[in-house]
Write an enzyme that holds these catalytic residues in place. Structure first.
Site, PDB file in Angstrom:
ATOM      1  CG  ASP A 135      12.645   5.996   1.574  1.00  0.00           C
ATOM      2  OD1 ASP A 135      12.724   4.919   2.186  1.00  0.00           O
ATOM      3  OD2 ASP A 135      11.663   6.292   0.872  1.00  0.00           O
ATOM      4  CG  HIS A 198      10.616   2.065   1.420  1.00  0.00           C
ATOM      5  ND1 HIS A 198      10.662   3.434   1.299  1.00  0.00           N
ATOM      6  CD2 HIS A 198       9.309   1.734   1.246  1.00  0.00           C
ATOM      7  CE1 HIS A 198       9.449   3.901   1.064  1.00  0.00           C
ATOM      8  NE2 HIS A 198       8.607   2.888   1.024  1.00  0.00           N
ATOM      9  CB  SER A 526       6.407   4.104  -0.814  1.00  0.00           C
ATOM     10  OG  SER A 526       6.309   4.469   0.520  1.00  0.00           O
TER      11      SER A 526
END
Ligand code: NAG
Ligand code: NAG
Ligand code: NAG
Ligand code: NAG
Ligand code: NAG
Ligand code: NAG
Ligand code: NAG
Ligand code: NAG
Ligand code: NAG
Ligand code: NAG
Ligand code: NAG
Ligand code: NAG
Length: 733
Positions: A135, A198, A526
């Site tokens: 990620d 994220h 996600s």
């Protein structure tokens, strides 16, 4: 004929007709040359790759070779012109050549909502499970990654910590970063450190520790925790400013497999690739599977259209996003005392102070050349800041709020019906998103009132009793390449999820937003993916020897059924249904599969012996004896496309289940759901005498499809376990 074979033939034809010419560097772009299984003498990998390239690039071979994959599989990244690419593609040992494309990120109460309390059964081996997260990196100082009480990582761990501006601990046991082109943006840390948020969010959802005081500025207050708080994290930073390149994703797989991770989590995806060997996640997860590592992927955020799923290989898990029972609403109160409730995550408190309201269409930046037909959408520079300053702005579309903030607005009210309001977004100023009907009422109030005023309230949380349902944005099946393999596999929470955040990233991710927080609320497949990753790690902690397919089977067959009335597109929205962590460790039976089963499946897909042997690194061939069919791949789900003219189906599926429950048990098989098709399992009783015993059966589906989609399920029940498989028969054009 095989797709790969066709491709090769086409390439040869183009080659013979093309006139060789020197290419300038400008014409060259990065390609990934995939060469299958790992070289036996991996130290020689880069020199073998250079030697190959010398035949095409001469003395430029070294400088064009950007990266060699040698640890877990074989291949390299190289800059080539399109003519050179064709020559390399025709070389011995090359399985596929594809451009280095970009993928996008698929952008706490969740565990309790699933009936998986903090005090759920835990093994003492949870800390032996290492989750590899591919990620945007990690914010290691987050409370969620505190390693108090953790011992050293298992001795099998061979990973490293690239300690540029970051330190690892016994929770974050490894951290690497990848950027094959070496080009960084102004916000990027050249380090595994996360500037985006994220990656930190995803990692803490899968394996964050228990943090009792989490929340976003008073919203969603409570305990944040990952599925397996005791699991370890290995961070592979492959995404930079939300873009992740294939070359870097593959480099991370190459390392992670050899480093010794147990589960891999990837919340990113790109355009569907029509060939399983033309896609970095499909290739990487195939090699991970060969090494006993399950890869969990996000389905994508391109729903609700059918066929939009971006990760769909049968050997990895594809996760759709569903809602939870907590929903965020934000009220607008007008001077006439009318209150309209919209959707947003609004942490700003106007403390009941009213502000003038102005319609964007009445505040164009005339000197900038704008008029009301653009300023009504509150686009960048379109607003006259002298008119907007200090007021609440009504805009006719959902936007990120930055133009309103820049024009000096005190708040923003947006209206419209798209995108659907089943998730809440953060904005850099007080904001709410109203339905088109309510938006019209607000417009009329502004239009008919001499001094229109209003105030925006801080968000309130309400119980959404329809939950869970599949989010509108969640990408849908069917599988765009293999129609008769059900995708996605499972749904997991992906809407309004609270988890850890990067301390340098704004709450709304809009640059001018000054808020910096340790925990944030975001939505996407996600966020669903790491929930499933965490459950896979939870299963792995109880059953360390289970194969990736067995873990995937346990997740699928124990899912809560979902409601096809509230979730559109049935199984193509939610797969088997909603993930059920507490039951997933005790599935009773598993549908296992290994490399050979997937090779048989690929044979049936028309891949050539030559390519498959390179991929597998052994002598496996698509002989008649080993040639499988799509329908016989031992998956815990059943999908069948019924085509025109008759939409008549008559198909048999072979399956084998392994007993992982109790030694002596008898399962009865029942098919429920379809009244129009004849669906049966033979035999309908399976009696096991010992653990590990395998028994086979067939499922037959026969009849004419008169609806567009028929959903059914097969349940094997021994009184203790209900092993449920989704069955879907659907119409293709
Ligand atoms: C190497 O690259 C340069 C610049 O692109 C080009 O002019 C030259 O012909 C190349 N040499 C070979 C042997 O291909
Ligand atoms: C695979 O990649 C090659 C190289 O870019 C491309 O030409 C081909 O169209 C791709 N094939 C499929 C089936 O996507
Ligand atoms: C290192 O990380 C800190 C945040 O902890 C950041 O402020 C700093 O700019 C980073 N340094 C570099 C060289 O990236
Ligand atoms: C705002 O007004 C409402 C009633 O209209 C009241 O319940 C609330 O406590 C007030 N909030 C503040 C911050 O004064
Ligand atoms: C109007 O737009 C121009 C750019 O087109 C911008 O420079 C200017 O600041 C804007 N004026 C106002 C009052 O917002
Ligand atoms: C507004 O501006 C656009 C171009 O920017 C133009 O096409 C349109 O006619 C204008 N509308 C009015 C009402 O002036
Ligand atoms: C009210 O709306 C009408 C129609 O959109 C418009 O012509 C008029 O100028 C508006 N009046 C005010 C005061 O905004
Ligand atoms: C929502 O309501 C259901 C029952 O209707 C209840 O089980 C659940 O705990 C509630 N959730 C919240 C967040 O209050
Ligand atoms: C599915 O949802 C619909 C609409 O809310 C409801 O009427 C129905 O009872 C639900 N079905 C099940 C099985 O829960
Ligand atoms: C395997 O099955 C595929 C698809 O049914 C077929 O194209 C291929 O010829 C078969 N190969 C062998 C060796 O039977
Ligand atoms: C493949 O077969 C050849 C002979 O047919 C044999 O020499 C070789 O060892 C085999 N390779 C593997 C990996 O089994
Ligand atoms: C369905 O297929 C089987 C063979 O797989 C065949 O024996 C059977 O007759 C077929 N049924 C019908 C109704 O055609």
């Amino acid at each position: 004929m095989s797709r790969l074979l066709l491709l090769t033939l086409c390439l040869m034809m183009i080659m013979t007709s093309s006139i060789a010419r020197a290419s300038s560097d400008d014409d060259r772009k990065a390609y990934i040359v995939y060469m299958g299984d790992r070289l036996k003498a991996d130290l020689h990998g880069p020199s073998i790759h250079r030697n190959m390239l010398e035949q095409v690039l001469g003395s430029n071979a070294s400088s064009s070779l950007l990266h060699s994959y040698t640890r877990s599989f074989n291949g390299f990244v190289v800059k080539l012109s399109s003519e050179e690419m064709l020559q390399v593609a025709a070389m011995n040992g090359v399985v596929s050549v594809f451009p280095n494309r970009k993928k996008q990120l698929h952008t706490t109460r969740t565990w309790d909502f699933m009936g998986f309390p903090q005090e759920a059964d835990r093994t003492n081996t949870g800390s032996d499970v290492i989750i590899g997260v591919f990620d945007t990196g990690i914010w290691p100082e987050s409370d969620s990654f505190d390693d108090t009480g953790f011992g050293l990582p298992p001795v099998t761990w061979k990973g490293i910590c690239q300690t540029s501006n970051i330190t690892c601990n016994n929770k974050i046991v490894g951290a690497r970063y990848y950027k094959s082109d070496g080009v960084y943006g102004p916000q990027d840390f050249v380090s595994p450190r996360d500037s985006e948020g994220h990656g930190t969010h995803v990692a803490s959802t899968a394996a964050g520790g228990v943090v009792n005081t989490a929340g976003l500025i008073g919203l969603a207050a409570g305990t944040a925790r990952g599925a397996v708080p005791s699991a370890r994290l290995a961070i592979y930073k492959v995404c930079w400013s939300a873009i992740c390149e294939d070359a870097d994703i593959l480099a991370a797989f190459d390392d992670a497999i050899e480093d010794g991770v147990n589960i891999i989590s990837i919340s990113a995806g790109g355009e569907p690739s029509l060939n399983y060997f033309n896609d970095s996640i499909a290739i990487g997860s195939f090699h991970a599977m060969k090494h006993g590592i399950l890869t969990s992927t996000s389905a994508g955020n391109d729903g609700p259209d059918l066929g939009t799923i971006s990760n769909y290989s049968p050997w990895h898990l594809s996760v759709a996003a569903s809602t939870i029972d907590r929903k965020f609403f934000t009220k607008l109160k007008l001077g006439n005392n009318k209150v309209y409730q919209g959707v947003s995550v609004n942490t700003f408190d106007m403390k009941n102070v009213t502000y003038p309201i102005i319609y964007g269409g009445n505040a164009p930046n005339v000197t900038g050349g704008f008029n009301g037909s653009s300023s009504r959408y509150c686009e960048t520079d379109s607003l006259d800041s002298t008119l907007v300053k200090g007021k609440i702005l009504l805009c006719d579309v959902l936007n990120d709020g930055e133009p309103a903030l820049q024009a000096g607005a005190a708040g923003i009210v947006m209206q419209g019906d798209e995108p659907a309001k089943d998730f809440a977004v953060s904005f850099p100023l007080p904001a709410t998103f109203l339905s088109a009907d309510d938006g019209l009422n607000v417009f009329n109030y502004i239009n008919r009132t001499s001094n229109p005023i209003g105030t925006i309230l801080k968000s309130n949380e309400e119980n959404d009793t329809f939950a869970p349902y599949v989010a509108s944005f969640s990408s849908r099946g069917p599988n765009p390449v293999t129609f008769d393999i059900l995708k996605p596999d499972i749904a997991a929470p992906g809407v309004d999820i609270l988890a850890a955040w990067s301390s340098v990233s704004p709450v709304s991710r809009v640059k001018s937003d000054q808020r910096r927080v340790p925990y944030n609320i975001i939505s996407g497949t996600s966020m669903a993916c790491p929930h499933a990753t965490g459950v896979a790690a939870y299963i792995k902690s109880f059953h360390p020897s289970w194969s990736p397919a067995a873990i995937k089977s346990a997740i699928i067959t124990t899912a809560f059924p979902m409601n096809a009335t509230t979730s559109l597109d049935n199984e193509f929205g939610y797969g088997a249904g909603h993930i059920n962590p507490a039951r997933a460790i005790n599935p009773g039976l598993v549908y296992d599969a290994g490399e050979i089963d997937y090779v048989k499946f690929l044979c049936a897909q028309g891949y050539s012996n030559k390519h498959l042997q390179i991929v597998t690194g052994d002598n496996s061939t698509c002989s008649e004896a080993t040639n499988g069919t799509v329908w016989d791949l031992n998956l815990p789900s059943f999908a069948l496309a019924a085509s025109l003219p008759a939409r008549y189906v008559n198909q048999t599926f072979q399956r084998t289940v392994m007993n992982v429950g109790s030694p002596g048990c008898t399962y009865k098989g029942t098919v429920t759901g379809s009244s129009t098709l004849n669906i049966q399992s033979e035999p309908s009783v399976l009696s096991f005498t010992h653990i590990g015993q395998k028994l086979s059966f067939v499922v037959k589906i026969e009849g004419r499809l008169i609806e567009s989609i028929v959903s059914a399920s097969l349940v094997w029940d021994d009184g203790l376990h209900q092993v449920r498989s989704p069955i879907v028969v659907y119409a293709t054009s």
